[in-house]
Design an enzyme around this catalytic site. Structure first.
Site, PDB file in Angstrom:
ATOM      1  N   ASP A  70       0.792  -1.245   0.000  1.00 18.56           N
ATOM      2  CA  ASP A  70       0.000   0.000   0.000  1.00 18.56           C
ATOM      3  C   ASP A  70       0.824   1.295   0.000  1.00 18.56           C
ATOM      4  O   ASP A  70       1.791   1.410   0.754  1.00 18.56           O
ATOM      5  CB  ASP A  70      -0.869   0.076   1.265  1.00 18.56           C
ATOM      6  CG  ASP A  70      -1.652  -1.181   1.554  1.00 18.56           C
ATOM      7  OD1 ASP A  70      -1.559  -2.145   0.787  1.00 18.56           O
ATOM      8  OD2 ASP A  70      -2.361  -1.189   2.575  1.00 18.56           O
ATOM      9  N   SER A  74      -0.603   0.206   7.372  1.00 22.68           N
ATOM     10  CA  SER A  74      -0.947   1.428   6.638  1.00 22.68           C
ATOM     11  C   SER A  74      -1.531   2.545   7.487  1.00 22.68           C
ATOM     12  O   SER A  74      -2.077   2.318   8.566  1.00 22.68           O
ATOM     13  CB  SER A  74      -1.930   1.089   5.525  1.00 22.68           C
ATOM     14  OG  SER A  74      -1.237   0.386   4.530  1.00 22.68           O
ATOM     15  N   GLU A  88     -10.792  -2.163   4.219  1.00 22.63           N
ATOM     16  CA  GLU A  88      -9.416  -1.699   4.387  1.00 22.63           C
ATOM     17  C   GLU A  88      -9.269  -0.302   3.790  1.00 22.63           C
ATOM     18  O   GLU A  88     -10.016   0.101   2.900  1.00 22.63           O
ATOM     19  CB  GLU A  88      -8.439  -2.652   3.677  1.00 22.63           C
ATOM     20  CG  GLU A  88      -8.405  -4.042   4.301  1.00 22.63           C
ATOM     21  CD  GLU A  88      -7.208  -4.858   3.827  1.00 22.63           C
ATOM     22  OE1 GLU A  88      -6.397  -5.259   4.669  1.00 22.63           O
ATOM     23  OE2 GLU A  88      -7.079  -5.092   2.614  1.00 22.63           O
TER      24      GLU A  88
END
Ligand SMILES: *[C@@H]1O[C@H](CO)[C@@H](O)[C@H](O)[C@H]1NC(C)=O
Ligand SMILES: *[C@@H]1O[C@H](CO)[C@@H](O)[C@H](O)[C@H]1NC(C)=O
Ligand SMILES: *[C@@H]1O[C@H](CO)[C@@H](O)[C@H](O)[C@H]1NC(C)=O
Ligand SMILES: *[C@@H]1O[C@H](CO)[C@@H](O)[C@H](O)[C@H]1NC(C)=O
Ligand SMILES: *[C@@H]1O[C@H](CO)[C@@H](O)[C@H](O)[C@H]1NC(C)=O
Ligand SMILES: *[C@@H]1O[C@H](CO)[C@@H](O)[C@H](O)[C@H]1NC(C)=O
Ligand SMILES: *[C@@H]1O[C@H](CO)[C@@H](O)[C@H](O)[C@H]1NC(C)=O
Length: 576
Positions: free
Chosen positions: A55, A116, A235
């Site tokens: 990510d 993240s 997410e």
């Protein structure tokens, strides 16, 4: 040390000249080279020199410098159990300087990985802060705060962690291992900060809202910001305003006024795709009401109908635009990644805004990528009758930017299709480029071998649908390589088109093993990863084609060889 681009060119050019030599088709000999000479290594997409990346994290513009952080396993080309935040900086979002990792496991609140998160710039104080997910010593997911050590360092190289970490722990109704990925924060009219966090409870996926006055002490809102049954975990939620006027300008994350609507993006892990919802932010109830809820069908809106996940946007106040980054993973095997020594790319950053119709977003590669355009070829007014293959020669087809405008015949002649319940991916593999139609298939054949046996077809077909016209856009990878161990999905999507449409545009950014395509001026995007066995470097070709019985005209085609971006370590940019 600041890198002087003019000097660096001399270092990079020899690599470019060497990289086309000695092509071998066995994967083993291809992969066992230094990364910069491998055929699938990209030349202008962001990637670390080696090892795993997923990510994009905390992208921001701060005092003249763009920052990109990313999920990184510094030890291997595969995902791992000690993920850190890689960090690179840029003046133009295209050429990048790799720095040391910014955030690494260091305390009980993150010593099993730093996952993240997002950056927020606190106005007034002009202070950037990062919220990220720590995998703590019990392997629970918690949210942590980090701040730059030295605001006078233009690259913000060092980040320190707040002594009160973790600042958020899984609240009741949230699984301890499914509580992650804080968004950029926004500030309400009451001055309080808000963030949304992805979560799961059983089958229910949700984004939950936290509020804070000081960014350190956070209070959970008992009602989900947006929840959906049967989706599994949400997410990387991203939440931002867009201007309803159709202006390409971006809007800063905290803006709330009648000239904006809001976008909530969720990466559904089970689907492995990024979905976005246009809707209304009801700030007094602290929730989000999408125009259309998630259906789990192909009618849900996605940023990209190929590979593009865990994306994140930021407001670039230098150029008053909103920019979107997305992770584009590999389609080869883990073993291939280990042999290559790397895995994962970031998309070319995309400017994003609301379409004039108000019904979807538009994405377009940031203008800075055009600085890499080199040798140029132009074709005007070329008619493509049924069965045509028009070669676009004279450019480096393995490393190119191509923009084409197809002039359409009268739409009334189109085949009939009721798109209701149709799976576009299935349609793309049935109605493929080789099968004749009426209006289309027409488009581009990218990373094609000279004999066309290997190619990736990016194409359109136009259909008459009940009360409207629709386009089918496909990216068919099934002939993209002779290799068998690859994901060769035929990606596709169906979209409404203007009944008065006379021309349809297609732009593709081709970079060795990635093709990012923007159809209908950026209203539909498809990104794919392909690993040709023949169409490598100088042996790659590019064609425009039509296999529809109705002719289409290439009213305008511009294609450029692309220069290599300068991406390398600070003080040593002689490799990418
Ligand atoms: C994480 O920290 C805890 C206590 O602080 C320690 O017991 C554990 O060994 C650490 N784990 C790792 C992977 O460093
Ligand atoms: C902060 O960064 C500036 C600019 O790079 C540097 O001159 C200064 O020494 C740094 N201060 C500390 C305490 O490291
Ligand atoms: C939206 O665009 C309109 C027209 O360009 C402009 O007047 C308005 O200020 C914009 N709104 C925001 C929040 O930027
Ligand atoms: C990563 O690639 C694999 C193989 O192509 C695919 O199945 C998976 O959905 C991809 N995941 C993401 C997040 O793109
Ligand atoms: C177009 O159709 C012809 C005849 O079926 C086929 O030989 C050719 O390969 C097709 N073109 C593409 C790009 O598939
Ligand atoms: C299609 O675009 C070309 C180039 O901009 C333009 O010359 C032409 O008039 C357009 N065709 C139609 C039918 O609008
Ligand atoms: C630059 O990086 C390469 C690859 O890691 C290394 O071999 C080389 O020694 C470095 N050069 C300098 C001047 O640091």
């Amino acid at each position: 040390m600041k890198i002087i681009p003019e000097l660096l060119l001399f270092v990079i050019v020899p690599f470019l000249l060497n990289s086309g030599n000695g092509i071998e088709t066995s994967t083993h000999s291809i992969n066992n080279r230094t990364p910069e000479k491998q055929p699938y290594r990209t030349s202008y997409h962001f990637q670390p020199r080696q090892n795993w990346m997923n990510d994009p994290n905390g992208p921001m513009y701060y005092k003249g410098v763009y920052h990109l952080f990313y999920q990184h396993n510094p030890e291997a080309a595969t995902f791992g159990d000690r993920i850190v935040w890689g960090h690179s900086v840029s003046y133009d979002l295209i050429n990048w300087i790799h720095l040391n990792n910014a955030i690494e496991p260091s305390g009980p609140y993150d010593n099993n990985s730093c996952w993240s998160g997002s950056a927020t710039i606190i106005p007034g104080k002009e202070q950037p802060v990062i919220l990220y997910t720590g995998i703590d010593d019990k392997k629970h997911q918690v949210q942590n705060l980090a701040m730059p050590r030295n605001l006078s360092d233009p690259f913000l190289r060092e980040w320190i962690k707040h002594p009160q970490n973790p600042v958020m722990s899984p609240p009741s109704g949230v699984e301890v291992n499914n509580f992650r990925d804080p968004s950029t924060a926004w500030q309400g009219k009451d001055g309080k900060w808000r963030v949304v966090i992805g979560a799961q409870n059983g089958d229910e996926g949700k984004t939950i809202l936290y509020q804070s006055e000081d960014f350190v002490n956070w209070k959970v809102d008992p009602n989900p910001f947006y929840a959906s049954d049967n989706t599994g975990v949400c997410e990387c939620p991203d939440f931002f305003p867009v201007n309803i006027s159709g202006s390409k300008n971006g809007v800063d994350t905290s803006v709330q006024n009648p000239s904006v609507r809001h976008v909530l993006k969720i990466s559904y892990l089970r689907k492995q795709h990024d979905y976005y919802f246009l809707g209304k932010y009801v700030s007094d109830q602290e929730n989000f009401i999408p125009d259309v809820r998630f259906t789990g069908t192909s009618s849900d809106l996605r940023y990209d109908y190929g590979k593009f996940y865990a994306s994140k946007s930021f407001f670039d106040y230098a150029k008053n635009r909103r920019i979107l980054w997305g992770w584009v993973n590999e389609s080869d095997s883990t073993q291939d990644d280990i042999e290559k020594g790397w895995a994962g790319l970031q998309s070319i950053p995309r400017q994003v805004w609301l379409d004039k119709s108000g019904k979807r977003l538009v994405q377009w590669p940031i203008e800075e990528v055009e600085k890499l355009r080199d040798k140029h070829i132009s074709i005007m007014g070329e008619k493509l009758v049924y069965g045509s293959n028009l070669e676009v020669s004279g450019i480096t087809a393995s490393q190119a930017d191509v923009e084409v405008l197809f002039e359409l015949p009268e739409l009334q002649s189109a085949e009939f299709l009721d798109p209701d319940g149709v799976d576009p991916q299935l349609l793309c593999s049935q109605e493929d480029a080789s099968r004749s139609g009426i209006i289309g298939p027409f488009g581009l054949l990218a990373l094609a071998s000279k004999d066309l046996k290997e190619h990736t077809a990016i194409f359109f077909k136009i259909y008459r649908a009940p009360n409207r016209y629709v386009g089918l856009m496909c990216n068919d990878q099934r002939r993209s390589s002779f290799r068998h161990d690859l994901d060769k999905t035929a990606y596709g999507t169906i979209f409404d088109i203007d009944p008065n449409l006379k021309n349809i545009s297609l732009r593709s950014l081709i970079d060795h093993s990635i093709i990012e395509s923007f159809g209908d001026e950026g209203r539909v995007c498809i990104t794919s990863r392909v690993y040709p066995s023949l169409a490598i470097d100088k042996d790659a070709h590019l064609y425009a084609f039509n296999n529809g019985s109705q002719s289409v005209v290439v009213s305008k085609l511009n294609a450029w060889s692309m220069k290599q971006a300068e991406i390398g370590r600070e003080g040593n940019i002689s490799y990418t």
